[in-house]
Design a protein around this motif. Structure first.
Motif, mmCIF file in Angstrom:
data_model
loop_
_atom_site.group_PDB
_atom_site.id
_atom_site.type_symbol
_atom_site.label_atom_id
_atom_site.label_comp_id
_atom_site.label_asym_id
_atom_site.label_seq_id
_atom_site.Cartn_x
_atom_site.Cartn_y
_atom_site.Cartn_z
ATOM 1 N N SER A 190 0.948 -1.404 0.015
ATOM 2 C CA SER A 190 -0.063 0.027 0.004
ATOM 3 C C SER A 190 0.660 1.243 -0.273
ATOM 4 N N LYS A 191 2.705 1.218 -0.191
ATOM 5 C CA LYS A 191 2.647 2.577 -0.437
ATOM 6 C C LYS A 191 3.556 2.837 -1.367
ATOM 7 N N LEU A 192 4.573 1.494 -1.432
ATOM 8 C CA LEU A 192 5.159 2.051 -3.288
ATOM 9 C C LEU A 192 4.407 1.476 -4.816
ATOM 10 N N GLU A 193 5.032 1.632 -5.569
ATOM 11 C CA GLU A 193 4.352 2.190 -7.082
ATOM 12 C C GLU A 193 5.750 0.797 -6.679
ATOM 13 N N LEU A 194 4.119 -0.697 -7.789
ATOM 14 C CA LEU A 194 4.859 -1.325 -7.938
ATOM 15 C C LEU A 194 4.259 -1.981 -9.851
ATOM 16 N N THR A 195 3.591 -1.066 -10.127
ATOM 17 C CA THR A 195 3.381 -1.618 -11.854
ATOM 18 C C THR A 195 4.334 -1.101 -12.920
ATOM 19 N N LEU A 196 3.398 0.568 -12.995
ATOM 20 C CA LEU A 196 4.550 1.118 -13.888
ATOM 21 C C LEU A 196 6.342 1.685 -13.887
ATOM 22 N N SER A 197 7.256 1.064 -14.474
ATOM 23 C CA SER A 197 8.223 1.508 -14.350
ATOM 24 C C SER A 197 8.866 2.498 -15.130
ATOM 25 N N TYR A 198 9.636 3.070 -13.736
ATOM 26 C CA TYR A 198 10.177 4.678 -14.047
ATOM 27 C C TYR A 198 12.164 4.200 -14.067
ATOM 28 N N PRO A 199 12.424 5.149 -14.595
ATOM 29 C CA PRO A 199 13.718 5.045 -14.764
ATOM 30 C C PRO A 199 14.667 5.526 -13.393
ATOM 31 N N THR A 200 13.838 5.807 -11.861
ATOM 32 C CA THR A 200 14.970 6.039 -10.833
ATOM 33 C C THR A 200 14.617 4.801 -10.189
ATOM 34 N N PHE A 201 13.729 3.600 -10.350
ATOM 35 C CA PHE A 201 13.989 2.872 -9.991
ATOM 36 C C PHE A 201 15.106 1.703 -10.801
#
Lengths: 203, 605
Positions: B323-334
């Motif tokens: 419930s706290k973190l973005e797990l689906t969309l991919s983003y370069p910072t990750f």
């Protein structure tokens, strides 16, 4: 037997089909407007009955009627067509044409043979109906008056190559079938863009 | 006026002695800022009562000749930039800077030359595009007529989404163009990602501080405008403090043989007091799927019960991932942080090639990247590499005039097989599959003044909403139905197949039958050999579309931004050119004028 004809006269109110035919401008109704109405797959009001005189029944897939109601979709409306095939005779090139149409343009991809010596297409969506009639007409077939309160198909002992008598019976079946056709050009106007219907006997 | 002189003023004819005593008692002991606020508050109340309102009280001496001006400009697509601009404006007023808040759509670009201080809030959408209300100013500053602004000071805050290639492009353009015009930056530009709140707050504080010198008391032409604290407070539930609503129904509204899975979602807002208008969006906080959370834990051989810290809060890894973190969309910072933590060489090589990385990411969710480049990292490192979960916005598909304490959405369930596993959208998977009837979902209303029905119910409207773009138009029509609006309504809708994908078919049939919807034009792309889309239908009906526009029709587009909205705009230009007998340049100007008159509005994503 007496000569009294009164026993054949039906007293009382005429069936609604009689009103419908009378008001139909010789079986035209407003079918053409309904064909242009692309927000529904069905026919409205009298046209629902009237298309029977052109050989079609409006149907829908009953098994998924409730499911589609929940989906805010109208029933999966389509038509069934019964061909006019006196004596049940169909030629190889005609069969190939209907096989191709059934395969490519109907929901179920099948031709259904009936005990009335003819075949039916099932699951034809509204945008394909004109193509269906034009496909039949191109190979000398039609579906005029194969449904509704009429004679439907004319049957006979069918194999015309069996004997001269069989052939004669078949010729009579065609003549009777054509004799009983409604006297209107509505079918050609609506489905064939006005092109003449190619009757078997006149080919 | 000072506090002292106030108390000596005779009540006069406006208030009686009793009222006067009550007023003086109520304001006794207030400091300067508080008194300023009260005067604005009272003016707001007066305005709300309607009728002739006396001009706002001038609390300062007339402006000195070269008194500084502070203009806060915003270009906002979904309302986030606008909300930040409003917050900034409120703080600037509180600080006594006498700022003026203006939408870029209502701002005359030539006015820039007379500004001394400009603070810009600009979002970016699509492929680095400026939001609709910013287009004109954005182009003006980048064009040949761009003015010289040697004595202007400015600050830019840009909003964007770092999972897109042209991150914060519009804000970067404004910064670059203002600098090129000779203006001086007050503070460095802030490029904010989807989790912008903290960064935006810090930046706002820094600008307020930087302005202090130029706006020292005495030089300010502080006209206290009618602040509207009452109005602003009307929306009790916000992104940060959402309302816990319940799901009434999630119903698939595409047929069983559809290539799409689109849901009609009904959510209860009972007892929340939440109000929304047709055109608004609903923000939805969602939980990541249990299966997806488990995949991360398993693939990385971590312990779901391990303690981690997210934004100062301590919780288990599984809870944080849920419930706290973005797990689906991919983003370069990750990708970068994950590479650094794991030391993955294959990923390091990929990061080097920016174009390849972009393509790679666009086809994958985060779990695919992790599976492709397995490595070892701690639970805390994983958590730190992930960015905070952000709510998703859905255009509201209902009108409160009709559904009262409910809100309806039209949600495409993102659900597909790829790389040997099932993939789902974060929010759509939650809404369409995991959230059960009567289950809780946190929501808030996102105001969108850039997508509104005409004020005049007699104005005709043309709505172009293929796919889930139909949503706000269901809301529009419900509203017009209840209003008894007389204006004509024309809907263009499209989707793959007539029998499977005619969203809300029976409702539209009813509206057509009742005469509320005058025209319903359909484009089912896969029902015939050649693909037919809404833009083709627009062109086919071009003459009538133009006639409606000439009758004052408003033109709305909702749905896909990348292709559809552009194709529709091109069709519109062609139509105006052809039936308005105009050159291409004049046709474009016609469209710009429509947009400026708020008669051409888009809600695209």
């Amino acid at each position: 037997m007496s000569n009294d004809q009164s026993q054949f006269i039906v007293e009382g109110k005429l069936a609604d089909n009689e009103r419908l035919k009378r008001e139909s401008r010789n079986l035209r109704g407003t079918i053409e407007q309904d064909l242009k109405d692309d927000i529904t797959g069905g026919f409205t009001a009298d046209n629902f009955q009237l298309i029977r005189f052109h050989g079609m029944y409006q149907q829908d897939d009953r098994d998924i009627r409730a499911e589609r109601a929940k989906q805010k979709l109208e029933p999966l409306q389509n038509v069934m067509l019964r061909a006019r095939l006196p004596g049940g005779v169909i030629l190889p090139h005609q069969w190939l044409a209907i096989d191709k149409f059934a395969d490519e343009q109907t929901m179920y991809g099948s031709i259904r043979l009936t005990t009335r010596q003819t075949f039916q297409f099932h699951g034809v969506l509204k945008p394909k109906i004109k193509l269906m009639h034009q496909t039949l007409n191109a190979v000398g077939m039609d579906s005029i008056a194969t449904a509704g309160d009429v004679n439907r198909n004319v049957l006979c002992t069918s194999n015309p190559v069996e004997s001269a008598l069989h052939l004669e019976a078949y010729e009579w079946a065609k003549k009777i079938s054509e004799h009983l056709l409604p006297k209107t050009n509505a079918y050609a106007e609506i489905w064939l863009d006005g092109e003449k219907v190619k009757l078997l006997s006149r080919r | 006026m000072s506090q002292q002189s106030n108390q000596n003023v005779a009540p006069g004819a406006i208030v009686n002695e009793q009222q006067w005593n009550a007023i003086t008692q109520a304001i006794a002991g207030l400091n300067r800022d508080q008194l300023t606020w009260v005067s604005g508050y009272a003016a707001g109340l007066a305005a709300a009562q309607g009728g002739a309102v006396a001009p706002a009280v001038q609390t300062a001496a007339p402006a000195a000749v070269d008194a500084p001006t502070l203009t806060v400009l915003y270009g906002s697509q979904t309302g986030n930039a606008k909300a930040l601009a409003q917050q900034f404006d409120a703080q600037a007023k509180e600080a006594g800077y006498g700022s003026k808040l203006v939408s870029m759509a209502d701002y005359k670009p030539r006015q820039l030359k007379s500004e001394t201080h400009v603070v810009i809030f600009a979002s970016t959408h699509g492929e680095g595009d400026a939001p609709d209300d910013a287009i004109e100013l954005h182009e003006f500053l980048g064009g040949k007529k761009a003015p010289k602004l040697p004595s202007t000071k400015y600050a830019v805050l840009s909003l964007g989404d770092s999972s897109y290639e042209f991150f914060c492009q519009t804000g970067k353009d404004f910064d670059e163009r203002l600098a090129k015009a000779g203006a001086t930056a007050l503070v460095e530009r802030a490029d904010c990602d989807v989790d912008y709140e903290a960064q935006a707050q810090a930046w706002t504080a820094s600008v307020i501080a930087a302005l202090k010198e130029d706006f020292s008391v005495g030089t300010v032409s502080a006209t206290v405008a009618a602040l509207a604290p009452v109005v602003e407070a009307s929306q009790q539930y916000t992104k940060k403090s959402p309302f816990t609503a319940t799901l009434i129904e999630s119903q698939k509204i595409t047929g069983r043989d559809s290539v799409k899975d689109i849901r009609h979602i009904e959510i209860s807002l009972e007892d929340s007091g939440i109000t929304y208008k047709p055109g608004d969006a609903l923000g939805v906080w969602f939980k990541n799927a249990e299966g997806l959370v488990n995949s991360f834990v398993e693939v990385l051989a971590l312990d779901g019960n391990a303690e981690v810290t997210v934004a100062g809060e301590s919780l288990t890894l599984a809870a944080a991932l849920t419930s706290k973190l973005e797990l689906t969309l991919s983003y370069p910072t990750f990708v970068k942080a994950y590479q650094e933590a794991t030391g993955s060489e294959s990923l390091a090589a990929l990061i080097e090639d920016k174009a390849a990385l972009r393509t790679y990411m666009s086809e994958r969710q985060l779990i695919d990247i992790v599976k492709d480049h397995p490595g070892t990292l701690t639970a805390q490192q994983l958590v730190d590499a992930l960015r905070p979960l952000t709510p998703r916005l859905y255009s509201i598909a209902s009108s409160q005039a009709d559904v009262e304490e409910e809100v309806h959405l039209t949600v495409a369930h993102v659900d597909y097989e790829a790389f040997g596993a099932r993939h789902q959208g974060g929010a759509s998977g939650f809404l369409c599959e995991y959230l059960e009837e009567n289950g809780e979902v946190e929501v808030f209303v996102e105001n969108n003044d850039n997508f509104r029905l005409p004020e005049d119910p007699n104005t005709p409207i043309i709505m172009v909403g293929p796919g889930t773009g139909i949503a706000p138009f269901r809301s529009f029509i419900q509203e017009r139905d209840v209003q008894g609006a007389e204006g004509k309504n024309w809907l263009f809708f499209g989707n793959p197949n007539f029998t499977q994908d005619f969203l809300y078919q029976v409702e539209w049939q009813g509206y057509v039958k009742d005469g509320l919807v005058d025209k319903l034009t359909l484009a089912f792309s896969r029902d015939q050999e050649e693909k037919i889309y809404v833009q083709h239908r627009l062109l086919e009906h071009g003459e009538e579309v133009f006639a409606w526009l000439e009758q004052g029709a408003h033109f709305y587009v909702c749905g896909d931004a990348t292709h559809m909205a552009k194709d529709v705009e091109n069709a519109l230009i062609t139509i105006v050119q052809k039936y308005g007998n105009k050159s291409e340049a004049d046709a474009r100007a016609y469209i710009v004028a429509l947009r400026k008159a708020k008669r051409y509005q888009k809600d695209v994503y």
